[in-house]
Design a protein around this motif. Sequence first.
Motif, PDB file in Angstrom:
ATOM      1  N   LEU A  85      15.113 -58.783  59.257  1.00  0.00           N
ATOM      2  CA  LEU A  85      15.293 -57.915  58.271  1.00  0.00           C
ATOM      3  C   LEU A  85      16.827 -57.430  57.775  1.00  0.00           C
ATOM      4  CD1 LEU A  85      13.747 -55.538  56.731  1.00  0.00           C
ATOM      5  CD2 LEU A  85      13.874 -54.046  59.091  1.00  0.00           C
ATOM      6  N   SER A  86      17.221 -56.700  56.513  1.00  0.00           N
ATOM      7  CA  SER A  86      18.528 -56.628  56.151  1.00  0.00           C
ATOM      8  C   SER A  86      18.537 -55.896  56.837  1.00  0.00           C
ATOM      9  CB  SER A  86      18.740 -56.471  55.283  1.00  0.00           C
ATOM     10  OG  SER A  86      18.393 -55.763  54.385  1.00  0.00           O
ATOM     11  N   GLY A  87      19.937 -55.970  57.491  1.00  0.00           N
ATOM     12  CA  GLY A  87      20.837 -54.661  58.231  1.00  0.00           C
ATOM     13  C   GLY A  87      20.448 -52.913  57.433  1.00  0.00           C
ATOM     14  N   SER A  88      20.982 -53.000  55.773  1.00  0.00           N
ATOM     15  CA  SER A  88      20.912 -52.209  54.679  1.00  0.00           C
ATOM     16  C   SER A  88      19.722 -50.817  55.531  1.00  0.00           C
ATOM     17  CB  SER A  88      21.070 -52.247  53.736  1.00  0.00           C
ATOM     18  OG  SER A  88      20.107 -53.291  53.563  1.00  0.00           O
ATOM     19  N   ASP A  89      18.137 -52.450  55.447  1.00  0.00           N
ATOM     20  CA  ASP A  89      17.298 -51.070  55.482  1.00  0.00           C
ATOM     21  C   ASP A  89      16.374 -50.779  56.862  1.00  0.00           C
ATOM     22  OD1 ASP A  89      16.395 -52.072  53.404  1.00  0.00           O
ATOM     23  OD2 ASP A  89      15.487 -54.627  53.860  1.00  0.00           O
ATOM     24  N   LEU A  90      17.470 -51.494  58.466  1.00  0.00           N
ATOM     25  CA  LEU A  90      17.403 -50.374  59.536  1.00  0.00           C
ATOM     26  C   LEU A  90      18.242 -49.561  59.840  1.00  0.00           C
ATOM     27  CD1 LEU A  90      17.581 -53.753  61.279  1.00  0.00           C
ATOM     28  CD2 LEU A  90      15.865 -52.560  61.100  1.00  0.00           C
ATOM     29  N   GLN A  91      19.245 -49.392  58.947  1.00  0.00           N
ATOM     30  CA  GLN A  91      20.574 -49.086  59.220  1.00  0.00           C
ATOM     31  C   GLN A  91      19.874 -47.488  59.585  1.00  0.00           C
ATOM     32  OE1 GLN A  91      23.582 -48.318  56.062  1.00  0.00           O
ATOM     33  NE2 GLN A  91      25.096 -46.975  57.918  1.00  0.00           N
ATOM     34  N   SER A  92      18.970 -46.006  59.056  1.00  0.00           N
ATOM     35  CA  SER A  92      18.818 -44.760  59.214  1.00  0.00           C
ATOM     36  C   SER A  92      18.243 -44.453  59.995  1.00  0.00           C
ATOM     37  CB  SER A  92      18.586 -44.656  57.432  1.00  0.00           C
ATOM     38  OG  SER A  92      17.493 -44.765  57.152  1.00  0.00           O
ATOM     39  N   SER A  93      16.471 -45.513  60.046  1.00  0.00           N
ATOM     40  CA  SER A  93      15.761 -44.251  61.313  1.00  0.00           C
ATOM     41  C   SER A  93      15.309 -45.443  62.423  1.00  0.00           C
ATOM     42  CB  SER A  93      15.210 -43.784  60.409  1.00  0.00           C
ATOM     43  OG  SER A  93      14.418 -45.639  59.920  1.00  0.00           O
ATOM     44  N   CYS A  94      15.623 -46.907  62.194  1.00  0.00           N
ATOM     45  CA  CYS A  94      15.255 -47.379  63.430  1.00  0.00           C
ATOM     46  C   CYS A  94      15.924 -47.013  64.702  1.00  0.00           C
ATOM     47  CB  CYS A  94      15.083 -48.531  62.928  1.00  0.00           C
ATOM     48  SG  CYS A  94      14.210 -49.214  61.982  1.00  0.00           S
ATOM     49  N   PHE A  95      15.250 -46.900  65.709  1.00  0.00           N
ATOM     50  CA  PHE A  95      15.310 -46.550  67.551  1.00  0.00           C
ATOM     51  C   PHE A  95      17.065 -44.926  67.187  1.00  0.00           C
ATOM     52  CE2 PHE A  95      14.923 -51.098  68.506  1.00  0.00           C
ATOM     53  CZ  PHE A  95      13.961 -51.695  68.384  1.00  0.00           C
ATOM     54  N   SER A  96      16.752 -44.958  66.868  1.00  0.00           N
ATOM     55  CA  SER A  96      17.064 -43.479  66.836  1.00  0.00           C
ATOM     56  C   SER A  96      17.352 -42.351  67.879  1.00  0.00           C
ATOM     57  CB  SER A  96      16.980 -42.452  65.757  1.00  0.00           C
ATOM     58  OG  SER A  96      15.610 -41.782  65.941  1.00  0.00           O
ATOM     59  N   ASN A  97      15.667 -42.515  68.191  1.00  0.00           N
ATOM     60  CA  ASN A  97      16.273 -42.838  70.076  1.00  0.00           C
ATOM     61  C   ASN A  97      16.275 -43.096  71.205  1.00  0.00           C
ATOM     62  OD1 ASN A  97      15.431 -39.151  69.693  1.00  0.00           O
ATOM     63  ND2 ASN A  97      13.353 -40.103  68.429  1.00  0.00           N
ATOM     64  N   LEU A  98      16.600 -43.826  70.632  1.00  0.00           N
ATOM     65  CA  LEU A  98      16.458 -45.242  71.830  1.00  0.00           C
ATOM     66  C   LEU A  98      17.432 -45.088  73.451  1.00  0.00           C
ATOM     67  CD1 LEU A  98      15.306 -47.903  72.774  1.00  0.00           C
ATOM     68  CD2 LEU A  98      17.425 -49.048  71.798  1.00  0.00           C
ATOM     69  N   CYS A  99      17.246 -45.155  74.481  1.00  0.00           N
ATOM     70  CA  CYS A  99      18.514 -44.392  75.574  1.00  0.00           C
ATOM     71  C   CYS A  99      18.728 -46.162  76.309  1.00  0.00           C
ATOM     72  CB  CYS A  99      18.121 -43.383  76.435  1.00  0.00           C
ATOM     73  SG  CYS A  99      17.522 -41.784  75.502  1.00  0.00           S
ATOM     74  N   ARG A 100      17.811 -46.649  76.351  1.00  0.00           N
ATOM     75  CA  ARG A 100      18.282 -47.849  77.322  1.00  0.00           C
ATOM     76  C   ARG A 100      17.924 -49.111  76.267  1.00  0.00           C
ATOM     77  NH1 ARG A 100      15.086 -47.410  81.883  1.00  0.00           N
ATOM     78  NH2 ARG A 100      13.760 -48.855  81.989  1.00  0.00           N
ATOM     79  N   LEU A 101      18.220 -50.493  76.332  1.00  0.00           N
ATOM     80  CA  LEU A 101      18.672 -51.681  75.900  1.00  0.00           C
ATOM     81  C   LEU A 101      18.889 -52.401  76.595  1.00  0.00           C
ATOM     82  CD1 LEU A 101      17.158 -53.554  73.582  1.00  0.00           C
ATOM     83  CD2 LEU A 101      19.377 -52.777  72.347  1.00  0.00           C
ATOM     84  N   GLU A 102      17.778 -52.862  77.489  1.00  0.00           N
ATOM     85  CA  GLU A 102      18.748 -54.370  78.708  1.00  0.00           C
ATOM     86  C   GLU A 102      17.680 -55.642  77.420  1.00  0.00           C
ATOM     87  OE1 GLU A 102      17.328 -53.683  82.283  1.00  0.00           O
ATOM     88  OE2 GLU A 102      18.188 -51.455  81.833  1.00  0.00           O
ATOM     89  N   ILE A 103      18.147 -56.806  77.549  1.00  0.00           N
ATOM     90  CA  ILE A 103      19.058 -57.812  77.566  1.00  0.00           C
ATOM     91  C   ILE A 103      18.953 -58.742  78.591  1.00  0.00           C
ATOM     92  CG2 ILE A 103      18.737 -60.143  75.552  1.00  0.00           C
ATOM     93  CD1 ILE A 103      17.046 -57.265  74.362  1.00  0.00           C
TER      94      ILE A 103
END
Length: 225
Positions: A85-103
């Motif tokens: 998915l293009s970054g411009s489509d993702l910019q505004s709303s995705c994962f706005s409450n994400l606190c922890r990201l582990e890969i």
Amino acid sequence: MQGLTSLETLHLYSLPVPDMRCIWKGLVLSHLTSLVVRNCKRLTHVCTNVMITSLVQLKVLEISTCEELEQIIAKGNDDEKDQILSGSDLQSSCFSNLCRLEIRGCNKLKSLFPVAMASSLKKLIKLEVRESSQILGVFGQDDHASPINVEKEIVLPDLQELSLEQLPSIVCFSLGCYDFLFPHLETLKVHQCPKLTTKFGTTSNGSMRAQSEVLLIGPDFLPFF
């Protein structure tokens, strides 16, 4: 499937579906706060853009030992090969409450998200990327994102812990000429990342910065390495 829409926590371990490429498509999980995916050997992406926009409450995302994972988010379409998915489509709303990201242990993944998405991660507290041999950057460069929509310096205001460990291919924190500022960073771990060119240092007001280019050292930038 309707009963799953109220899920708040979803942990998927060693799913016995040999040809499963994506966890699910088209299911709206607007109440989900924690998603943990481990040891799903054939998974090529976690979700599609149709689903990702519904994950507004997600606070925890952990993905580990998914050896075929190529993308976290893919564009859902009728083609057998999903596209990112293009970054411009993702910019505004995705994962706005994400606190922890582990890969961890995802050896076909080259970046986590397009860089345009980084500006939405305002509540991210912990970011950990480990033992993934093909990671080139935490954030990938998106050729389709408008330069107007992506700031050259991106702030992760709540980030307190950043770990980059055993990433032999990583060359920079963000692919492209973007600097990151972490005003509340308390812990920084960079270990066994021999190709990393990003310079981490403190600004004159004590904030941590990830510098995408090697600059002349001035009084307002004190490098760690």
